[in-house]
Design an enzyme around this catalytic site. Structure first.
Site, PDB file in Angstrom:
ATOM      1  CG  ASP A 155      30.572 -75.127  64.128  1.00 41.17           C
ATOM      2  OD1 ASP A 155      29.643 -75.622  63.459  1.00 41.17           O
ATOM      3  OD2 ASP A 155      31.166 -74.091  63.799  1.00 41.17           O
ATOM      4  CB  CYS A 183      29.808 -78.283  55.638  1.00 42.46           C
ATOM      5  SG  CYS A 183      31.423 -78.673  56.263  1.00 42.46           S
ATOM      6  NE  ARG A 223      25.712 -74.033  56.501  1.00 44.25           N
ATOM      7  CZ  ARG A 223      26.979 -74.126  56.889  1.00 44.25           C
ATOM      8  NH1 ARG A 223      27.741 -75.066  56.436  1.00 44.25           N
ATOM      9  NH2 ARG A 223      27.474 -73.264  57.731  1.00 44.25           N
ATOM     10  NE  ARG A 276      35.752 -76.480  54.212  1.00 46.67           N
ATOM     11  CZ  ARG A 276      34.579 -76.503  54.819  1.00 46.67           C
ATOM     12  NH1 ARG A 276      33.851 -77.598  54.851  1.00 46.67           N
ATOM     13  NH2 ARG A 276      34.085 -75.435  55.392  1.00 46.67           N
ATOM     14  CB  ILE A 286      22.030 -66.879  51.074  1.00 48.19           C
ATOM     15  CG1 ILE A 286      21.476 -67.334  49.731  1.00 48.19           C
ATOM     16  CG2 ILE A 286      23.359 -67.553  51.364  1.00 48.19           C
ATOM     17  CD1 ILE A 286      22.244 -66.851  48.576  1.00 48.19           C
ATOM     18  CG  ASP A 287      16.207 -66.927  53.908  1.00 45.97           C
ATOM     19  OD1 ASP A 287      17.200 -67.626  54.220  1.00 45.97           O
ATOM     20  OD2 ASP A 287      15.219 -66.826  54.648  1.00 45.97           O
ATOM     21  CG  LEU A 288      17.714 -64.972  57.393  1.00 46.23           C
ATOM     22  CD1 LEU A 288      18.154 -65.668  58.666  1.00 46.23           C
ATOM     23  CD2 LEU A 288      16.423 -64.172  57.640  1.00 46.23           C
ATOM     24  CE  LYS A 314      35.867 -73.414  59.381  1.00 44.96           C
ATOM     25  NZ  LYS A 314      34.834 -72.851  58.505  1.00 44.96           N
ATOM     26  CG  ASN A 315      33.627 -70.504  61.773  1.00 44.17           C
ATOM     27  OD1 ASN A 315      34.067 -70.975  60.717  1.00 44.17           O
ATOM     28  ND2 ASN A 315      32.748 -71.157  62.538  1.00 44.17           N
TER      29      ASN A 315
HETATM   30  C1  UD1 Z   1      28.537 -70.055  60.736  1.00 48.30           C
HETATM   31  C2  UD1 Z   1      29.810 -70.855  60.914  1.00 48.30           C
HETATM   32  C3  UD1 Z   1      29.488 -72.314  61.148  1.00 48.30           C
HETATM   33  C4  UD1 Z   1      28.499 -72.463  62.299  1.00 48.30           C
HETATM   34  C5  UD1 Z   1      27.287 -71.577  62.098  1.00 48.30           C
HETATM   35  C6  UD1 Z   1      26.348 -71.569  63.300  1.00 48.30           C
HETATM   36  C7  UD1 Z   1      31.370 -69.616  59.540  1.00 48.30           C
HETATM   37  C8  UD1 Z   1      32.252 -69.619  58.341  1.00 48.30           C
HETATM   38  N1  UD1 Z   1      30.626 -70.712  59.729  1.00 48.30           N
HETATM   39  O1  UD1 Z   1      27.905 -70.553  59.556  1.00 48.30           O
HETATM   40  O2  UD1 Z   1      30.709 -72.995  61.450  1.00 48.30           O
HETATM   41  O3  UD1 Z   1      28.082 -73.815  62.379  1.00 48.30           O
HETATM   42  O4  UD1 Z   1      27.704 -70.220  61.869  1.00 48.30           O
HETATM   43  O5  UD1 Z   1      27.028 -71.197  64.452  1.00 48.30           O
HETATM   44  O6  UD1 Z   1      31.379 -68.701  60.329  1.00 48.30           O
HETATM   45  N2  UD1 Z   1      19.930 -69.490  57.788  1.00 48.30           N
HETATM   46  C9  UD1 Z   1      18.809 -69.137  57.083  1.00 48.30           C
HETATM   47  N3  UD1 Z   1      18.909 -68.129  56.177  1.00 48.30           N
HETATM   48  C10 UD1 Z   1      20.061 -67.446  55.968  1.00 48.30           C
HETATM   49  C11 UD1 Z   1      21.208 -67.795  56.712  1.00 48.30           C
HETATM   50  C12 UD1 Z   1      21.113 -68.827  57.630  1.00 48.30           C
HETATM   51  O7  UD1 Z   1      17.756 -69.733  57.247  1.00 48.30           O
HETATM   52  O8  UD1 Z   1      20.082 -66.517  55.148  1.00 48.30           O
HETATM   53  C13 UD1 Z   1      19.838 -70.614  58.753  1.00 48.30           C
HETATM   54  C14 UD1 Z   1      20.791 -71.747  58.365  1.00 48.30           C
HETATM   55  O9  UD1 Z   1      20.192 -72.600  57.425  1.00 48.30           O
HETATM   56  C15 UD1 Z   1      21.005 -72.419  59.680  1.00 48.30           C
HETATM   57  C16 UD1 Z   1      20.971 -71.252  60.660  1.00 48.30           C
HETATM   58  O10 UD1 Z   1      20.332 -70.183  59.998  1.00 48.30           O
HETATM   59  O11 UD1 Z   1      19.972 -73.304  59.974  1.00 48.30           O
HETATM   60  C17 UD1 Z   1      22.345 -70.792  61.129  1.00 48.30           C
HETATM   61  O12 UD1 Z   1      23.119 -70.431  60.024  1.00 48.30           O
HETATM   62  P1  UD1 Z   1      24.224 -69.291  60.113  1.00 48.30           P
HETATM   63  O13 UD1 Z   1      24.300 -68.741  61.496  1.00 48.30           O
HETATM   64  O14 UD1 Z   1      24.004 -68.330  59.008  1.00 48.30           O
HETATM   65  O15 UD1 Z   1      25.544 -70.108  59.834  1.00 48.30           O
HETATM   66  P2  UD1 Z   1      26.706 -69.745  58.860  1.00 48.30           P
HETATM   67  O16 UD1 Z   1      27.017 -68.291  58.957  1.00 48.30           O
HETATM   68  O17 UD1 Z   1      26.495 -70.372  57.548  1.00 48.30           O
END
Ligand code: UD1
Length: 420
Positions: free
Chosen positions: A308, A117, A122, A400, A124-126, A22-23
């Site tokens: 996960d 979820c 979560r 999902r 999206i700043d990065l 899925k991911n």
């Molecule tokens: C992806 C996976 C999810 C998995 C996660 C971590 C998909 C669709 N989902 O989610 O199943 O649990 O990786 O392996 O691939 N963060 C920030 N700023 C950002 C982005 C992330 O602070 O801009 C933080 C998040 O809040 C979290 C951590 O980084 O604490 C990891 O998030 P991230 O690796 O981005 O996970 P996703 O890509 O959302």
């Protein structure tokens, strides 16, 4: 609302075949936006999230055919809008990965704030830090996030990620694939899904090196062409079935797995006394007639223990003797399943980001909630070990992310039914 009824299970046995990840498939589908040519993706799992991504792409202008199950032909001759359907985007956090390819190809993207979820804030700043570094202008309003490339397109840059975010690495990689010049992502995520995405982009004519390490180099190209690609096996689904064998003290042959992607889960199961072996046909997981013991887990970005699999593993740990600790370092709010497991008779105490599992308890069937996708799988696993019937509600989370969930579990002897 649909529910699963899970009966206590005797040891599960037989074989199960893992679906495409899925991911991996969601960003792969998004990456097809980078080209006007047709891309063919094989081993696409039939999942609610995939259906949402399909509709998002169609709302952007993609033509999508499914000639046979699990194959998608996607072609986006023209980007008809840079603002995909709001309702669809709001349904799934992973929809945000269309921003990078839209920005790369059309120079603009406008997205409704993504949903998904509820495991932590979560942010999206990065992702946005990456787009900005490539020269994009970002506008954030209450409902929308907009990004616009400068005249002449995005420009390669060096981006250091404060945390190796999977989604940010993917989004930046896709945007940079069509940028002018070279981009470096430092402290990039190393997950196998990133490598899978880079492999597809490279087949499309992209120039990405270092995917799977913490330093990715992306040389921008003027355009990308169509390609064919097979999605990697879902390591989280595989881990879930490894734990299904373990929690029922059964034995399973798991086909279509990449053992390297499952090293931490394998290592931790072995520490508990479960046998995990690779054979010609796949992975054998044997937990029958064994005295299993506790272990400690700390979730980390890949190649560390996957967040996960944290909740499914915790369900298993409630059934083995001894105390285990589970530390969650990736998401700040990923212990919602603890209250549900305790409702079933588990003894788990939370101290900040650490859970202490006092194992060896007899679980009993209860009414529990799938608080997120993986926590839902954990509830089903716990239900297999519990006396009586466990009723799991909010199963749309499970649907999902797991293809043919009930069918696969039934084929190895579980008694699970879906009721509306
Ligand atoms: C992806 C996976 C999810 C998995 C996660 C971590 C998909 C669709 N989902 O989610 O199943 O649990 O990786 O392996 O691939 N963060 C920030 N700023 C950002 C982005 C992330 O602070 O801009 C933080 C998040 O809040 C979290 C951590 O980084 O604490 C990891 O998030 P991230 O690796 O981005 O996970 P996703 O890509 O959302």
């Amino acid at each position: 609302m649909a529910k699963f009824l899970v009966q206590h299970s005797s040891p599960l046995s037989g074989e199960v075949t893992i679906s495409g990840a899925k991911n991996a498939v969601l960003p792969l589908m998004a990456a097809t936006l980078l080209s006007k040519d047709e891309c063919k993706i094989f081993d696409v799992p039939e999942l609610a999230d995939v259906a949402v991504m399909r509709k998002i792409l169609e709302s952007i202008g993609s033509e999508i055919e499914e000639p046979v199950r699990s194959v998608l032909n996607i072609q986006t001759k023209d980007i008809k809008t840079i603002e995909p359907d709001n309702e669809l985007v709001g349904m799934m956090r992973a929809s945000f990965v269309v921003m990078g390819p839209l920005l790369g190809r059309a120079g603009k993207a406008k997205l409704y704030r993504p949903g998904g979820c509820s495991i932590g804030a979560r942010p999206i700043d990065l992702h946005l830090k990456g787009f900005k570094a490539l020269g994009a202008r970002i506008t954030i309003t209450d409902d929308y996030i907009e990004a616009e490339a400068p005249e002449g397109g995005l420009n390669g840059s060096t981006i250091y990620l404060d945390f190796p975010s999977v989604g940010a690495t993917e989004n930046i990689m896709m945007a940079a694939a069509l940028a002018n010049g070279t981009t470096y992502i430092e402290n990039a995520a190393e997950e196998p899904e990133i490598t899978d995405l880079a492999n597809l982009i490279n087949k499309m004519g992209g120039r990405i090196k270092g995917a799977g390490t913490d330093n990715i180099k992306i040389e921008g190209v003027a355009s990308l062409h169509g390609a064919e690609h097979t999605v990697i096996p879902d390591r989280i689904e595989a881990g879930t079935f490894m734990l299904a064998a373990a929690i029922t003290r059964g034995q399973l042959l798991i086909r279509n797995v990449t053992p390297d992607h499952l090293k931490p889960v394998t290592a931790k199961l072995r520490e508990c006394g479960v046998t995990v072996e690779m054979g010609d046909e796949g992975m054998y997981v044997l937990a029958d007639d064994r005295e299993l013991t506790s272990t400690n887990i700390k979730t980390m970005p890949y190649p560390g223990f996957p967040t996960d699999i944290q909740s499914p593993f915790m369900a298993f740990l409630t059934t083995v003797y001894g105390h285990s600790t589970v530390i969650e370092t990736v998401f700040e709010n990923r212990f919602m399943h603890v209250a549900e497991l305790n409702r079933m008779g588990a003894n788990i105490e939370i101290q900040g980001n650490k859970a202490i599992v006092k194992g060896g308890r007899k679980l009993r069937g209860s009414h529990v909630i799938a608080t997120d996708l993986r926590a839902g799988a954990a509830m089903v696993l716990a239900g297999l070990a519990a006396e009586g019937t466990t009723q799991v509600s909010e199963i749309y989370h499970i649907e999902r992310g797991y293809e043919d969930f009930i069918e696969k579990f039934r084929s190895i002897g579980a008694d699970i039914s879906r009721v509306d």
